[in-house]
Design an enzyme around this catalytic site. Structure first.
Site, short mmCIF file in Angstrom:
data_model
loop_
_atom_site.label_atom_id
_atom_site.label_comp_id
_atom_site.label_asym_id
_atom_site.label_seq_id
_atom_site.Cartn_x
_atom_site.Cartn_y
_atom_site.Cartn_z
N SER A 17 0.80 -1.23 0.00
CA SER A 17 0.00 0.00 0.00
C SER A 17 0.84 1.29 0.00
O SER A 17 0.50 2.23 -0.71
CB SER A 17 -0.98 -0.01 1.18
OG SER A 17 -1.92 -1.03 0.98
N LYS A 66 -9.87 -5.74 10.34
CA LYS A 66 -10.99 -5.17 9.56
C LYS A 66 -12.33 -5.25 10.31
O LYS A 66 -13.17 -4.38 10.16
CB LYS A 66 -11.12 -5.89 8.21
CG LYS A 66 -9.98 -5.57 7.26
CD LYS A 66 -10.20 -6.22 5.91
CE LYS A 66 -8.99 -6.05 5.02
NZ LYS A 66 -9.18 -6.60 3.68
N ASP A 103 -12.80 -3.24 -0.84
CA ASP A 103 -12.26 -4.48 -1.43
C ASP A 103 -13.13 -4.99 -2.58
O ASP A 103 -12.63 -5.35 -3.64
CB ASP A 103 -12.15 -5.59 -0.36
CG ASP A 103 -11.04 -5.32 0.63
OD1 ASP A 103 -10.02 -4.71 0.23
OD2 ASP A 103 -11.17 -5.72 1.80
N GLY A 128 -14.90 -19.98 -1.01
CA GLY A 128 -14.52 -19.49 0.30
C GLY A 128 -15.69 -18.79 0.98
O GLY A 128 -16.66 -18.41 0.31
N ARG A 153 -15.34 -25.07 2.04
CA ARG A 153 -14.96 -26.34 2.68
C ARG A 153 -15.93 -26.65 3.82
O ARG A 153 -16.35 -27.77 4.01
CB ARG A 153 -13.51 -26.19 3.19
CG ARG A 153 -12.91 -27.41 3.77
CD ARG A 153 -11.46 -27.16 4.05
NE ARG A 153 -11.23 -26.04 4.97
CZ ARG A 153 -10.03 -25.61 5.34
NH1 ARG A 153 -8.95 -26.19 4.86
NH2 ARG A 153 -9.92 -24.61 6.18
N THR A 154 -16.25 -25.61 4.60
CA THR A 154 -17.26 -25.75 5.65
C THR A 154 -18.56 -25.16 5.10
O THR A 154 -18.76 -23.94 5.11
CB THR A 154 -16.82 -24.96 6.91
OG1 THR A 154 -15.44 -25.24 7.17
CG2 THR A 154 -17.66 -25.31 8.12
N LYS A 157 -20.78 -22.27 6.69
CA LYS A 157 -20.34 -20.86 6.64
C LYS A 157 -20.82 -20.19 5.35
O LYS A 157 -21.22 -19.03 5.34
CB LYS A 157 -18.82 -20.76 6.79
CG LYS A 157 -18.39 -20.89 8.24
CD LYS A 157 -16.91 -21.12 8.39
CE LYS A 157 -16.05 -19.92 8.05
NZ LYS A 157 -14.60 -20.23 8.23
N TYR A 222 -2.39 -12.84 -4.78
CA TYR A 222 -1.44 -12.63 -5.87
C TYR A 222 -0.06 -13.02 -5.37
O TYR A 222 0.19 -13.09 -4.17
CB TYR A 222 -1.44 -11.16 -6.34
CG TYR A 222 -0.92 -10.22 -5.28
CD1 TYR A 222 -1.79 -9.68 -4.33
CD2 TYR A 222 0.43 -9.92 -5.20
CE1 TYR A 222 -1.31 -8.85 -3.34
CE2 TYR A 222 0.91 -9.08 -4.20
CZ TYR A 222 0.03 -8.56 -3.28
OH TYR A 222 0.50 -7.75 -2.29
N GLY A 244 -4.86 -11.44 -8.07
CA GLY A 244 -5.52 -10.31 -7.43
C GLY A 244 -4.71 -9.02 -7.34
O GLY A 244 -5.09 -8.12 -6.56
#
Ligand code: ATR
Length: 280
Positions: A17, A66, A103, A128, A153-154, A157, A222, A244
């Site tokens: 940044s 965040k 984002d 994800g 995966r879960t 969520k 990235y 990314g």
């Protein structure tokens, strides 16, 4: 006195940044200074307050703060309110602490403006269900996709996220959630990897049917070398495979716009950053 900006995180030493904002400032002839500051969890709230009381005009917030920043912000943009996470802070004229999450817009701008991929009417597979994915769902919905499947995966969520964003999706978008094994066996227009699997050199277990030559495969991570997800996508025959880095620069550009009311030209900065990454 020169306006001060910073990114707060832990760890933050490798943050790009400061480089990105220095490029924007030079390009836009803005007199400002931007640094990366490692902050301890115990003193995060205090340091935000101290920084923005003084010469500090704005902050970027990165992992793992965040969500705490979201709690601290007295005024939130609608997309930040929904995301549950804030990556940009500033004080308004009344002195209130304001928070935004740039984002998701960074991702959408990279896809639509830099990569020329209109998201209108597309089918998107989003991998994800962590903080990174939460931040991009609303802007993806707003960009007009037809179908958004969140796979994780879960699976629970992913289902929680789908429920949380159901109202924002409205009746015109098919928003669904599942585990990797339940992803429909069809080619998607766009696949976005928002998991942190690349960090462990891993990738989500996907069947090859989800990719066709025309699928745009995007890793929100990235690296100097191809990420495992990008490598996998190329091996399946995808011709448009992107990491990314553009999203990183675009989210910074949105924060810069918030603070300075100027829109930087991101293309030369993405090119410079790509070049400097290749040399590391
Ligand atoms: P972030 O803030 O980067 O999103 P996070 O909230 O810890 O970090 O979420 C990480 C995401 O990557 C989660 O969706 C996680 O899956 P689980 O929810 O099942 O834990 C996913 N993830 C991490 N490592 C993974 C791997 N090796 N394979 C697949 N998914 C992975």
């Amino acid at each position: 006195m020169i306006d001060q900006y910073a990114v707060f995180g832990k760890p933050v030493a490798h943050s790009q940044s400061p480089f990105i904002h220095a490029c924007f400032a030079r390009q836009q002839q803005q007199s400002m200074h931007y640094v990366a500051t490692q902050v301890e969890p115990e003193s995060f709230a205090q340091q935000v307050d101290t920084f923005l009381q003084g010469r500090g005009k704005g902050l970027n917030i990165t992992v793992p703060f965040k969500e705490v920043a979201w709690q601290l912000a007295e005024v939130k943009t609608p997309r930040a309110a929904l995301a549950g996470a804030v990556n940009t802070l500033w004080r308004d004229d009344q002195g209130q602490l304001c928070g935004d999450n740039t984002d998701g817009l960074g991702l959408v701008n990279d896809l639509t403006q830099n990569l020329g991929c209109s998201l209108k009417g597309t089918s998107i597979l989003l991998l994800g269900a962590g903080g990174a994915v939460r931040g991009v769902i609303q802007p993806l919905l707003e960009a007009g996709c037809r179908e958004l499947i969140i796979a994780n995966r879960t699976p629970e969520k992913a289902q929680q996220l789908a429920k949380h964003f159901a109202e924002a999706a409205g009746p015109s978008v098919m928003l669904q959630a599942c585990g990797y094994a339940e992803i429909p066996a069809k080619a998607f227009d766009v696949i976005i990897n928002g998991t942190s699997a690349s960090l462990q050199g891993d990738l989500p277990p996907l069947s090859k049917e989800v990719v066709s030559a025309h699928t745009l495969c995007y890793d929100m991570m990235y690296a100097a070398k191809q990420t495992p997800f990008c490598r996998w996508a190329s091996e399946q025959g995808a011709t448009r495979v992107v990491d990314g880095l553009g999203m990183l620069v675009e989210q910074a550009a949105e924060a810069f716009y918030r603070w300075r009311d100027r829109r930087p030209d991101t293309a030369p900065v993405i090119a410079l950053l790509r070049q400097s990454l290749a040399q590391q």
